[in-house]
Design a protein around this motif. Structure first.
Motif, PDB file in Angstrom:
ATOM      1  N   LEU A 305      14.085  13.932   4.380  1.00 13.28           N
ATOM      2  CA  LEU A 305      15.160  13.041   3.944  1.00 13.28           C
ATOM      3  C   LEU A 305      15.423  11.983   5.005  1.00 13.28           C
ATOM      4  N   LEU A 306      15.524  10.736   4.554  1.00 17.15           N
ATOM      5  CA  LEU A 306      15.724   9.604   5.460  1.00 17.15           C
ATOM      6  C   LEU A 306      16.901   8.781   4.970  1.00 17.15           C
ATOM      7  N   LEU A 307      17.813   8.444   5.875  1.00 17.69           N
ATOM      8  CA  LEU A 307      18.957   7.597   5.568  1.00 17.69           C
ATOM      9  C   LEU A 307      18.658   6.182   6.034  1.00 17.69           C
ATOM     10  N   THR A 308      18.882   5.192   5.159  1.00 18.91           N
ATOM     11  CA  THR A 308      18.675   3.798   5.518  1.00 18.91           C
ATOM     12  C   THR A 308      19.716   2.950   4.808  1.00 18.91           C
ATOM     13  N   CYS A 309      19.568   1.637   4.871  1.00 19.27           N
ATOM     14  CA  CYS A 309      20.474   0.715   4.182  1.00 19.27           C
ATOM     15  C   CYS A 309      19.860   0.294   2.847  1.00 19.27           C
ATOM     16  N   ARG A 310      20.699   0.180   1.838  1.00 15.34           N
ATOM     17  CA  ARG A 310      20.204  -0.195   0.523  1.00 15.34           C
ATOM     18  C   ARG A 310      19.513  -1.559   0.530  1.00 15.34           C
ATOM     19  N   HIS A 311      20.008  -2.518   1.353  1.00 14.21           N
ATOM     20  CA  HIS A 311      19.421  -3.853   1.317  1.00 14.21           C
ATOM     21  C   HIS A 311      18.012  -3.900   1.894  1.00 14.21           C
ATOM     22  N   VAL A 312      17.580  -2.823   2.588  1.00 10.65           N
ATOM     23  CA  VAL A 312      16.218  -2.777   3.107  1.00 10.65           C
ATOM     24  C   VAL A 312      15.203  -2.598   1.981  1.00 10.65           C
ATOM     25  N   LEU A 313      15.624  -1.951   0.876  1.00 10.44           N
ATOM     26  CA  LEU A 313      14.701  -1.600  -0.197  1.00 10.44           C
ATOM     27  C   LEU A 313      14.474  -2.771  -1.133  1.00 10.44           C
ATOM     28  N   GLN A 314      13.219  -3.048  -1.430  1.00  7.23           N
ATOM     29  CA  GLN A 314      12.831  -4.066  -2.399  1.00  7.23           C
ATOM     30  C   GLN A 314      12.255  -3.366  -3.624  1.00  7.23           C
ATOM     31  N   ALA A 315      11.677  -4.159  -4.516  1.00 10.05           N
ATOM     32  CA  ALA A 315      11.140  -3.581  -5.750  1.00 10.05           C
ATOM     33  C   ALA A 315       9.932  -2.691  -5.474  1.00 10.05           C
ATOM     34  N   ALA A 316       9.180  -2.978  -4.401  1.00 11.67           N
ATOM     35  CA  ALA A 316       7.976  -2.217  -4.125  1.00 11.67           C
ATOM     36  C   ALA A 316       8.316  -0.807  -3.662  1.00 11.67           C
ATOM     37  N   GLN A 317       7.340   0.096  -3.812  1.00 13.50           N
ATOM     38  CA  GLN A 317       7.523   1.475  -3.355  1.00 13.50           C
ATOM     39  C   GLN A 317       7.635   1.491  -1.845  1.00 13.50           C
ATOM     40  N   PRO A 318       8.709   2.038  -1.272  1.00 12.41           N
ATOM     41  CA  PRO A 318       8.860   2.005   0.180  1.00 12.41           C
ATOM     42  C   PRO A 318       7.918   2.985   0.871  1.00 12.41           C
ATOM     43  N   THR A 319       7.550   2.650   2.095  1.00 14.27           N
ATOM     44  CA  THR A 319       6.817   3.553   2.970  1.00 14.27           C
ATOM     45  C   THR A 319       7.581   3.653   4.271  1.00 14.27           C
ATOM     46  N   THR A 320       7.368   4.736   5.007  1.00 10.76           N
ATOM     47  CA  THR A 320       8.013   4.911   6.300  1.00 10.76           C
ATOM     48  C   THR A 320       6.955   5.233   7.339  1.00 10.76           C
ATOM     49  N   LYS A 321       7.243   4.880   8.573  1.00 10.79           N
ATOM     50  CA  LYS A 321       6.369   5.197   9.695  1.00 10.79           C
ATOM     51  C   LYS A 321       7.221   5.894  10.740  1.00 10.79           C
ATOM     52  N   THR A 322       6.930   7.163  10.964  1.00 18.05           N
ATOM     53  CA  THR A 322       7.706   7.951  11.919  1.00 18.05           C
ATOM     54  C   THR A 322       6.879   8.181  13.169  1.00 18.05           C
ATOM     55  N   PRO A 323       7.518   8.280  14.345  1.00 16.69           N
ATOM     56  CA  PRO A 323       6.766   8.556  15.574  1.00 16.69           C
ATOM     57  C   PRO A 323       6.059   9.893  15.462  1.00 16.69           C
ATOM     58  N   PRO A 324       4.790  10.004  15.933  1.00 14.59           N
ATOM     59  CA  PRO A 324       4.011   8.916  16.481  1.00 14.59           C
ATOM     60  C   PRO A 324       3.141   8.265  15.406  1.00 14.59           C
ATOM     61  N   ALA A 325       3.613   7.239  14.742  1.00 16.29           N
ATOM     62  CA  ALA A 325       2.875   6.393  13.803  1.00 16.29           C
ATOM     63  C   ALA A 325       2.294   7.169  12.624  1.00 16.29           C
ATOM     64  N   THR A 326       3.087   8.067  12.028  1.00 15.30           N
ATOM     65  CA  THR A 326       2.681   8.757  10.814  1.00 15.30           C
ATOM     66  C   THR A 326       3.219   7.985   9.621  1.00 15.30           C
ATOM     67  N   VAL A 327       2.325   7.566   8.705  1.00 13.92           N
ATOM     68  CA  VAL A 327       2.730   6.769   7.557  1.00 13.92           C
ATOM     69  C   VAL A 327       2.973   7.695   6.365  1.00 13.92           C
ATOM     70  N   LEU A 328       4.137   7.576   5.739  1.00 13.68           N
ATOM     71  CA  LEU A 328       4.510   8.416   4.612  1.00 13.68           C
ATOM     72  C   LEU A 328       4.989   7.547   3.465  1.00 13.68           C
ATOM     73  N   GLN A 329       4.665   7.955   2.238  1.00 12.58           N
ATOM     74  CA  GLN A 329       5.265   7.341   1.059  1.00 12.58           C
ATOM     75  C   GLN A 329       6.684   7.897   0.895  1.00 12.58           C
ATOM     76  N   ALA A 330       7.541   7.110   0.288  1.00 17.34           N
ATOM     77  CA  ALA A 330       8.923   7.539   0.101  1.00 17.34           C
ATOM     78  C   ALA A 330       9.420   7.054  -1.250  1.00 17.34           C
ATOM     79  N   ARG A 331      10.390   7.768  -1.800  1.00 21.09           N
ATOM     80  CA  ARG A 331      11.004   7.322  -3.051  1.00 21.09           C
ATOM     81  C   ARG A 331      12.522   7.414  -2.906  1.00 21.09           C
ATOM     82  N   PRO A 332      13.242   6.409  -3.398  1.00 19.82           N
ATOM     83  CA  PRO A 332      14.708   6.462  -3.315  1.00 19.82           C
ATOM     84  C   PRO A 332      15.269   7.561  -4.201  1.00 19.82           C
ATOM     85  N   VAL A 333      16.155   8.370  -3.677  1.00 18.97           N
ATOM     86  CA  VAL A 333      16.855   9.378  -4.469  1.00 18.97           C
ATOM     87  C   VAL A 333      18.326   9.025  -4.620  1.00 18.97           C
TER      88      VAL A 333
END
Length: 458
Positions: A305-333
């Protein structure tokens, strides 16, 4: 009051003035050695006197002495300690030794310099010169600073620092203007970011006003004597800049000046490792969030679970990069409405297969070859290829046969895969392909594999 005066006198900083007249060009400097007396400052203070100007900074090799006019007056002003009285200001004549380009710092500057040169693409000669001079520093010989038994000012490598470490910036705002008031002004902050070999480039939120270029950045809590770790290259108050000061690692400057230092005698000894510097930040709780053309930051509330700001999200599917540089797909819940004053969104992170490393031992299980004549067979091999980041397909050397499709591929982490058949009569038993769980996030399957030759049917 007495302790503050003594500390001010111990600080290894000074003011460097270049030229004649009531308003010479000036900046801060660092007294690095008193046997012989050596001062390091930023080379931008010499820009108005260079011949032929911008070209000297554009070359990578050190410019000859002829770039500075003969008889150019250079003075160094510093605070000298006096028993039981406030430190007295002393002024000494200085001679230029060399202009040095810090190569490690210059390489780390790529993509960063524009933020300190007008806030965008450089326009005009002044902005181009500001960008070109950033990695240049000047060495000065100051005989008046020679002291019996004098040595090098304590220093340490910036490579020992971690983000969030406490820093102390020391310089003289406005240079030679009113040194009685501004000499050796201190500003506290933290290491905001670092880049390059050995942290050659550093950023700090310590307030560094114009004129503090060339000043020292120190580490080490009182009452121990602080160590110089970096030199201020650009202040935090540039037009359009990000509000952070740009620093160059002292270790990187010394490495670029090895030839000069050998000519002056023994170069400085390698720095002793720093003890733990207070304030190192727990970076594992922050993530980069990319969505469409936008990007922002997020806070990990739980492993998925990741907390962020709503204005960061656009129409595209978001991705996250967590240390050390692990790329993950994410979906808004959860996301607040655009009209809401609460700008909040929660993302669920898609888990990925742990530790898919080429060469790692794996096992394949299935009913290949013998079918139901006996129990499942086990074959061993290694991961011979990993495709995608995060991995979406694995290739293994485990021997598999017709009938193995759908079985699991096991790693030491108990990662499994399920195979699917190829539309082919050919079979290569020592080539196995697996799809990781990322490729099928809506099922309980962790991956899918196939054995065979030719194209791969996904």
């Amino acid at each position: 009051g007495g302790r503050a005066a003594a500390m001010s006198a111990e600080l290894p900083c000074c003011v460097v003035s270049v030229g004649e007249g009531p308003e010479p060009c000036s900046c801060s400097g660092v007294i690095l050695c008193r046997g012989p007396g050596l001062v390091l400052c930023h080379a931008a203070v010499f820009s108005p006197f260079l011949q032929p100007g911008l070209e000297a900074w554009s070359r990578h090799e050190a410019p000859p002495a002829s770039v500075l006019p003969p008889g150019l007056r250079i003075r160094v002003l510093h605070a000298a300690p006096k028993p039981d009285t406030p430190p007295a200001l002393q002024e000494h004549e200085a001679q230029p030794l060399a202009l040095t380009r810090c190569e490690a710092f210059a390489q780390a500057l790529t993509g960063v310099a524009a933020s300190w040169c007008g806030g965008g693409e450089a326009e005009g000669e002044a902005e181009r010169e500001a960008a070109a001079v950033l990695p240049w520093f000047a060495w000065l010989r100051v005989p008046g600073l020679d002291a019996p038994g004098g040595g090098w000012t304590p220093w340490s490598s910036a490579g020992d620092l971690r983000k969030g470490a406490a820093l102390l910036a020391c310089g003289s705002p406005f240079g030679a203007l009113c040194p009685d008031l501004f000499l050796n002004t201190l500003s506290g902050g933290v290491l905001s970011n670092a880049a390059g070999e050995g942290n050659a480039l550093l950023l700090t939120d310590a307030r560094c006003l114009p004129g503090t270029q060339g000043g020292a950045v120190l580490v080490g809590p009182a009452p121990s004597r602080p160590r110089v770790v970096a030199v201020i290259a650009a202040t935090s108050c540039g037009a359009g800049g990000p509000g952070l000061a740009l620093l160059c690692s002292l270790h990187a400057v010394l490495r670029s000046s090895r030839g000069l230092l050998r000519q002056l005698g023994e170069p400085p000894a390698p720095p002793a490792p720093l003890a733990a510097v207070p304030g190192a930040a727990p970076l594992g709780c922050v993530a980069l969030v990319e969505s469409g053309g936008a990007w922002g930051s997020g806070t990990l509330l739980a492993p998925r679970l990741l907390l962020t700001c709503r204005h960061v999200l656009q129409a595209a599917q978001p991705t996250t990069k967590t240390p050390p540089a692990t790329v993950l797909q994410a979906r808004p819940v959860f996301a607040t409405a655009e009209a809401s004053p609460f700008d909040v969104a929660v993302l669920e992170l898609t888990p990925i297969s742990p530790g898919c490393r080429t060469g790692e031992a794996v096992l394949a299980l299935g009913f290949g070859a013998l079918g139901r004549a006996c129990g499942p067979s086990v074959t061993g091999g290694v991961l011979s290829a990993v495709v995608g980041a995060p991995p979406v397909m694995l290739q293994s050397t485990c021997a598999v046969h017709a009938g193995s499709s759908g079985g699991p591929l096991l790693q030491p982490h108990s990662l499994s895969s399920h195979s699917t058949p190829l539309e082919s009569d050919a079979s290569f038993p020592f080539i196995l392909f697996a799809l990781t769980r990322v490729a099928a996030p809506l099922t309980d399957r962790k991956s899918s594999s196939h054995s065979g030759a030719g194209s791969i049917a996904l």
